[in-house]
Scaffold this motif. Structure first.
Motif, PDB file in Angstrom:
ATOM      1  N   GLN A 111       9.498 -16.381   5.783  1.00 52.30           N
ATOM      2  CA  GLN A 111       9.620 -14.927   5.856  1.00 52.30           C
ATOM      3  C   GLN A 111       8.479 -14.257   5.099  1.00 52.30           C
ATOM      4  O   GLN A 111       8.194 -14.583   3.952  1.00 52.30           O
ATOM      5  CB  GLN A 111      10.964 -14.483   5.285  1.00 52.30           C
ATOM      6  CG  GLN A 111      12.148 -15.024   6.067  1.00 52.30           C
ATOM      7  CD  GLN A 111      13.475 -14.594   5.482  1.00 52.30           C
ATOM      8  OE1 GLN A 111      13.575 -14.288   4.297  1.00 52.30           O
ATOM      9  NE2 GLN A 111      14.506 -14.569   6.309  1.00 52.30           N
ATOM     10  N   LEU A 112       7.839 -13.290   5.761  1.00 53.65           N
ATOM     11  CA  LEU A 112       6.722 -12.555   5.186  1.00 53.65           C
ATOM     12  C   LEU A 112       7.000 -11.061   5.302  1.00 53.65           C
ATOM     13  O   LEU A 112       7.558 -10.606   6.301  1.00 53.65           O
ATOM     14  CB  LEU A 112       5.412 -12.880   5.912  1.00 53.65           C
ATOM     15  CG  LEU A 112       5.030 -14.362   6.022  1.00 53.65           C
ATOM     16  CD1 LEU A 112       3.852 -14.531   6.969  1.00 53.65           C
ATOM     17  CD2 LEU A 112       4.696 -14.922   4.650  1.00 53.65           C
ATOM     18  N   MET A 113       6.589 -10.281   4.308  1.00 54.27           N
ATOM     19  CA  MET A 113       6.824  -8.848   4.305  1.00 54.27           C
ATOM     20  C   MET A 113       5.504  -8.120   4.080  1.00 54.27           C
ATOM     21  O   MET A 113       4.753  -8.447   3.153  1.00 54.27           O
ATOM     22  CB  MET A 113       7.810  -8.489   3.188  1.00 54.27           C
ATOM     23  CG  MET A 113       8.082  -7.009   3.052  1.00 54.27           C
ATOM     24  SD  MET A 113       9.167  -6.382   4.352  1.00 54.27           S
ATOM     25  CE  MET A 113       9.597  -4.784   3.617  1.00 54.27           C
ATOM     26  N   PHE A 114       5.218  -7.137   4.937  1.00 52.00           N
ATOM     27  CA  PHE A 114       4.020  -6.322   4.824  1.00 52.00           C
ATOM     28  C   PHE A 114       4.472  -4.868   4.663  1.00 52.00           C
ATOM     29  O   PHE A 114       5.222  -4.355   5.505  1.00 52.00           O
ATOM     30  CB  PHE A 114       3.146  -6.463   6.075  1.00 52.00           C
ATOM     31  CG  PHE A 114       2.688  -7.874   6.338  1.00 52.00           C
ATOM     32  CD1 PHE A 114       1.429  -8.302   5.945  1.00 52.00           C
ATOM     33  CD2 PHE A 114       3.526  -8.784   6.980  1.00 52.00           C
ATOM     34  CE1 PHE A 114       1.015  -9.610   6.185  1.00 52.00           C
ATOM     35  CE2 PHE A 114       3.116 -10.084   7.232  1.00 52.00           C
ATOM     36  CZ  PHE A 114       1.858 -10.492   6.834  1.00 52.00           C
ATOM     37  N   TYR A 115       3.999  -4.200   3.613  1.00 56.02           N
ATOM     38  CA  TYR A 115       4.534  -2.889   3.259  1.00 56.02           C
ATOM     39  C   TYR A 115       3.404  -1.959   2.814  1.00 56.02           C
ATOM     40  O   TYR A 115       2.465  -2.400   2.144  1.00 56.02           O
ATOM     41  CB  TYR A 115       5.543  -3.046   2.124  1.00 56.02           C
ATOM     42  CG  TYR A 115       6.011  -1.757   1.485  1.00 56.02           C
ATOM     43  CD1 TYR A 115       7.054  -1.029   2.033  1.00 56.02           C
ATOM     44  CD2 TYR A 115       5.412  -1.279   0.324  1.00 56.02           C
ATOM     45  CE1 TYR A 115       7.494   0.150   1.438  1.00 56.02           C
ATOM     46  CE2 TYR A 115       5.840  -0.110  -0.275  1.00 56.02           C
ATOM     47  CZ  TYR A 115       6.879   0.608   0.283  1.00 56.02           C
ATOM     48  OH  TYR A 115       7.298   1.769  -0.303  1.00 56.02           O
ATOM     49  N   GLY A 116       3.495  -0.688   3.185  1.00 60.69           N
ATOM     50  CA  GLY A 116       2.497   0.267   2.717  1.00 60.69           C
ATOM     51  C   GLY A 116       2.537   1.555   3.499  1.00 60.69           C
ATOM     52  O   GLY A 116       3.481   1.851   4.231  1.00 60.69           O
ATOM     53  N   LYS A 117       1.474   2.343   3.347  1.00 61.08           N
ATOM     54  CA  LYS A 117       1.376   3.631   4.020  1.00 61.08           C
ATOM     55  C   LYS A 117       1.031   3.416   5.498  1.00 61.08           C
ATOM     56  O   LYS A 117       0.031   2.775   5.816  1.00 61.08           O
ATOM     57  CB  LYS A 117       0.328   4.508   3.349  1.00 61.08           C
ATOM     58  CG  LYS A 117       0.724   4.951   1.940  1.00 61.08           C
ATOM     59  CD  LYS A 117      -0.316   5.878   1.331  1.00 61.08           C
ATOM     60  CE  LYS A 117       0.128   6.351  -0.042  1.00 61.08           C
ATOM     61  NZ  LYS A 117      -0.866   7.261  -0.675  1.00 61.08           N
ATOM     62  N   GLY A 118       1.861   3.972   6.357  1.00 61.21           N
ATOM     63  CA  GLY A 118       1.691   3.733   7.782  1.00 61.21           C
ATOM     64  C   GLY A 118       0.941   4.801   8.525  1.00 61.21           C
ATOM     65  O   GLY A 118       0.767   4.705   9.741  1.00 61.21           O
ATOM     66  N   ALA A 119       0.501   5.844   7.832  1.00 59.28           N
ATOM     67  CA  ALA A 119      -0.209   6.938   8.504  1.00 59.28           C
ATOM     68  C   ALA A 119      -1.041   7.679   7.466  1.00 59.28           C
ATOM     69  O   ALA A 119      -1.049   7.332   6.283  1.00 59.28           O
ATOM     70  CB  ALA A 119       0.788   7.881   9.181  1.00 59.28           C
ATOM     71  N   GLY A 120      -1.739   8.712   7.935  1.00 60.33           N
ATOM     72  CA  GLY A 120      -2.586   9.500   7.044  1.00 60.33           C
ATOM     73  C   GLY A 120      -4.045   9.156   7.228  1.00 60.33           C
ATOM     74  O   GLY A 120      -4.402   8.060   7.670  1.00 60.33           O
ATOM     75  N   GLY A 121      -4.908  10.117   6.889  1.00 63.15           N
ATOM     76  CA  GLY A 121      -6.334   9.936   7.115  1.00 63.15           C
ATOM     77  C   GLY A 121      -6.939   8.773   6.377  1.00 63.15           C
ATOM     78  O   GLY A 121      -7.492   7.841   6.979  1.00 63.15           O
ATOM     79  N   ASP A 122      -6.850   8.772   5.049  1.00 65.41           N
ATOM     80  CA  ASP A 122      -7.489   7.717   4.268  1.00 65.41           C
ATOM     81  C   ASP A 122      -6.853   6.342   4.483  1.00 65.41           C
ATOM     82  O   ASP A 122      -7.585   5.354   4.646  1.00 65.41           O
ATOM     83  CB  ASP A 122      -7.467   8.081   2.784  1.00 65.41           C
ATOM     84  CG  ASP A 122      -8.481   9.159   2.426  1.00 65.41           C
ATOM     85  OD1 ASP A 122      -9.256   9.562   3.325  1.00 65.41           O
ATOM     86  OD2 ASP A 122      -8.496   9.610   1.274  1.00 65.41           O
ATOM     87  N   PRO A 123      -5.515   6.213   4.481  1.00 62.88           N
ATOM     88  CA  PRO A 123      -4.945   4.880   4.726  1.00 62.88           C
ATOM     89  C   PRO A 123      -5.369   4.301   6.072  1.00 62.88           C
ATOM     90  O   PRO A 123      -5.728   3.116   6.164  1.00 62.88           O
ATOM     91  CB  PRO A 123      -3.434   5.133   4.669  1.00 62.88           C
ATOM     92  CG  PRO A 123      -3.282   6.327   3.788  1.00 62.88           C
ATOM     93  CD  PRO A 123      -4.458   7.193   4.124  1.00 62.88           C
ATOM     94  N   THR A 124      -5.329   5.114   7.135  1.00 65.13           N
ATOM     95  CA  THR A 124      -5.706   4.607   8.450  1.00 65.13           C
ATOM     96  C   THR A 124      -7.195   4.308   8.503  1.00 65.13           C
ATOM     97  O   THR A 124      -7.623   3.309   9.099  1.00 65.13           O
ATOM     98  CB  THR A 124      -5.322   5.617   9.544  1.00 65.13           C
ATOM     99  OG1 THR A 124      -3.937   5.941   9.415  1.00 65.13           O
ATOM    100  CG2 THR A 124      -5.573   5.042  10.928  1.00 65.13           C
ATOM    101  N   ALA A 125      -7.993   5.159   7.856  1.00 61.80           N
ATOM    102  CA  ALA A 125      -9.437   4.920   7.820  1.00 61.80           C
ATOM    103  C   ALA A 125      -9.758   3.614   7.101  1.00 61.80           C
ATOM    104  O   ALA A 125     -10.730   2.926   7.440  1.00 61.80           O
ATOM    105  CB  ALA A 125     -10.146   6.081   7.143  1.00 61.80           C
ATOM    106  N   SER A 126      -8.951   3.245   6.111  1.00 63.87           N
ATOM    107  CA  SER A 126      -9.150   1.973   5.428  1.00 63.87           C
ATOM    108  C   SER A 126      -9.067   0.811   6.410  1.00 63.87           C
ATOM    109  O   SER A 126      -9.898  -0.112   6.380  1.00 63.87           O
ATOM    110  CB  SER A 126      -8.099   1.814   4.326  1.00 63.87           C
ATOM    111  OG  SER A 126      -8.110   0.510   3.788  1.00 63.87           O
ATOM    112  N   ALA A 127      -8.054   0.848   7.289  1.00 61.12           N
ATOM    113  CA  ALA A 127      -7.912  -0.217   8.289  1.00 61.12           C
ATOM    114  C   ALA A 127      -9.063  -0.173   9.290  1.00 61.12           C
ATOM    115  O   ALA A 127      -9.578  -1.215   9.711  1.00 61.12           O
ATOM    116  CB  ALA A 127      -6.578  -0.064   9.010  1.00 61.12           C
TER     117      ALA A 127
END
Length: 451
Positions: free
Chosen positions: A308-324
């Motif tokens: 089992q693996l868990m991935f958690y964090g900010k799913g939207a927004g300018g800077d978080p999405t730009a990071s990806a």
């Protein structure tokens, strides 16, 4: 420590779109140019930003105003890497295909396009020898697609279950923690910028369904399109549903569920399929997804070897999405500098996508029934006839005067939680219950997920 210096001609980066995400991408490309150059091995040069209206004031961005253009079609012909953050199907698809034809690798955040035309875009990338990366298309800043596509490539993923829409998670969280109704919670989400003026794509599950299609395609090496995903939104979730979940020590979440099922066919041979669905469900508060609050996203993965693996964090927004987005830009730029390509489409398994009726789930069913002998037997018979096993039954007597019944007749409130069964059998059971003369009303039906 002295920073490593990049040498050679700059790699040309074209940006399609300058909204919330595009503005963050442009700013980060400029502000982090030295670090990005060191990581890639060559400088990254922003050569143009395609916008709808060139005259709009964008003086807050640290970029040369001459870079803004309304001619996106021309811009993509002179870039090494094209970043698409305009969304929608067209003109995004045509621009991406043109960019690939002219030799550019593409980084996209466009979940709707990838869910609809992913195989065609993969084919175009392969034909022209370029990369297609799209980490930002699902769960914003959370690295989930590349771990599934690359890190778990040697494992067998069994299930992916996630909260992949921040708007709906915020709404449901406020309904749970403050007692707000659906409409009030949506209005608050809009006021805070978590929901659009027209929240239909979020609250009706369209956004999550597109993301589920992408996750399932990668996890199970099978082509899954958005229209193959079963979808229910959260508009029918009531305060009573939220309270019923609380009584079970559960919470209501809009879940994207992608699951591989292995069964035995009519001929006795093993057979496999993929179930992909988006709907509200009760999930235990003790489950890792049960504690995901506000507008955050999380994805829970179960694999044979990794567990089992868990991935958690900010799913939207300018800077978080730009990071990806920028993580993908660095990846494809490195390939152009050092040679090689990222992984293409992997659809070798070609598993059938199962209808919702074949999905295994559990139901939480609330019934108002007459309080007289034989009612429980009738209810139990309806379950047995549809081959659905009951896990728990809870009964509460309601006084007729309190219920507004004529003559003060009493009635009972039944809550039934089932064991796992095919969704078709569970739905047929609900229909059978509604037809019983002792059942006054089926007041609530909600699926239950998690252990």
């Amino acid at each position: 420590m002295q920073q490593e210096q990049a040498s050679g001609a700059p790699l040309r980066v074209a940006l399609l779109g300058c909204g919330v995400v595009g503005s963050s991408v442009a700013r980060m490309l400029v502000e982090h140019r030295d670090d990005l150059a060191a990581r890639v091995g060559r400088p990254l040069e922003l050569v143009g930003i395609a916008v709808r209206r060139a005259g709009r004031d964008r003086s807050d961005l640290p970029v040369d105003p001459s870079l803004f253009t309304t001619d996106a079609a021309e811009l993509v012909t002179r870039a090494d890497v094209v970043v698409e953050v305009i969304g929608g199907i067209e003109p995004a698809r045509s621009l991406i295909e043109s960019a690939m034809k002219h030799g550019a690798s593409v980084v996209s955040a466009n979940k709707a396009l990838l869910a609809e035309a992913g195989p065609a875009l993969y084919a175009a990338a392969a034909e022209h020898g370029v990369d297609l990366y799209y980490e930002a298309a699902v769960a914003g800043a959370i690295p989930i697609l590349r771990p599934i596509r690359e890190s778990l490539a040697g494992d067998e993923v069994r299930k992916v279950i996630g909260i992949v829409n921040g708007t709906t998670n915020y709404v449901l969280d406020k309904m749970d923690t403050t007692g707000q109704g659906f409409a009030e919670a949506v209005e608050q989400a809009q006021a805070l910028g978590y929901a659009e003026a027209d929240p239909t794509a979020d609250v009706e599950g369209f956004d999550a369904a597109a993301k589920a299609a992408i996750l399932a395609s990668l996890a199970f090496h099978t082509r899954v399109s958005g229209d193959q995903v079963y979808r229910e939104g959260i508009t029918e979730v009531s305060a009573a549903d939220v309270q019923a979940a609380r009584e079970m020590d559960c919470v209501v979440k809009l879940l994207a569920i992608c699951e591989r099922t292995d069964t035995t066919g009519p001929d006795g041979q093993p057979t496999a399929g993929v179930s992909v669905r988006v709907h509200p469900a009760m999930i235990p508060r003790s489950h890792p997804l049960g504690g995901v609050r506000d507008a955050f996203n999380a994805v829970f993965v179960e694999a044979d070897a990794a567990g089992q693996l868990m991935f958690y964090g900010k799913g939207a927004g300018g800077d978080p999405t730009a990071s990806a987005v920028l993580g993908d830009v660095v990846a494809v730029a490195r390939h152009r500098v050092g040679g090689g390509h990222g992984p293409g489409e992997s659809a070798y398994a070609d598993l059938p996508v199962l209808a919702m009726g074949q999905a295994l789930t559990r139901y939480h069913i609330s019934l108002d029934v007459a309080d007289r002998p034989g009612v429980l037997a009738q209810v139990a018979t309806a379950f047995a006839q549809n081959h659905v096993s009951i896990e728990t039954v809870r009964q509460q007597i309601v006084d007729g005067d309190d219920a507004g019944d004529a003559g003060g007749a009493t009635r009972a409130h039944l809550v039934v939680v089932t064991h796992s069964a095919p969704d078709a059998a569970l739905a047929a059971t609900v229909e059978a219950l509604a037809e019983l003369d002792t059942v006054r009303e089926v007041t609530s039906v909600m699926r239950v997920e998690g252990d």
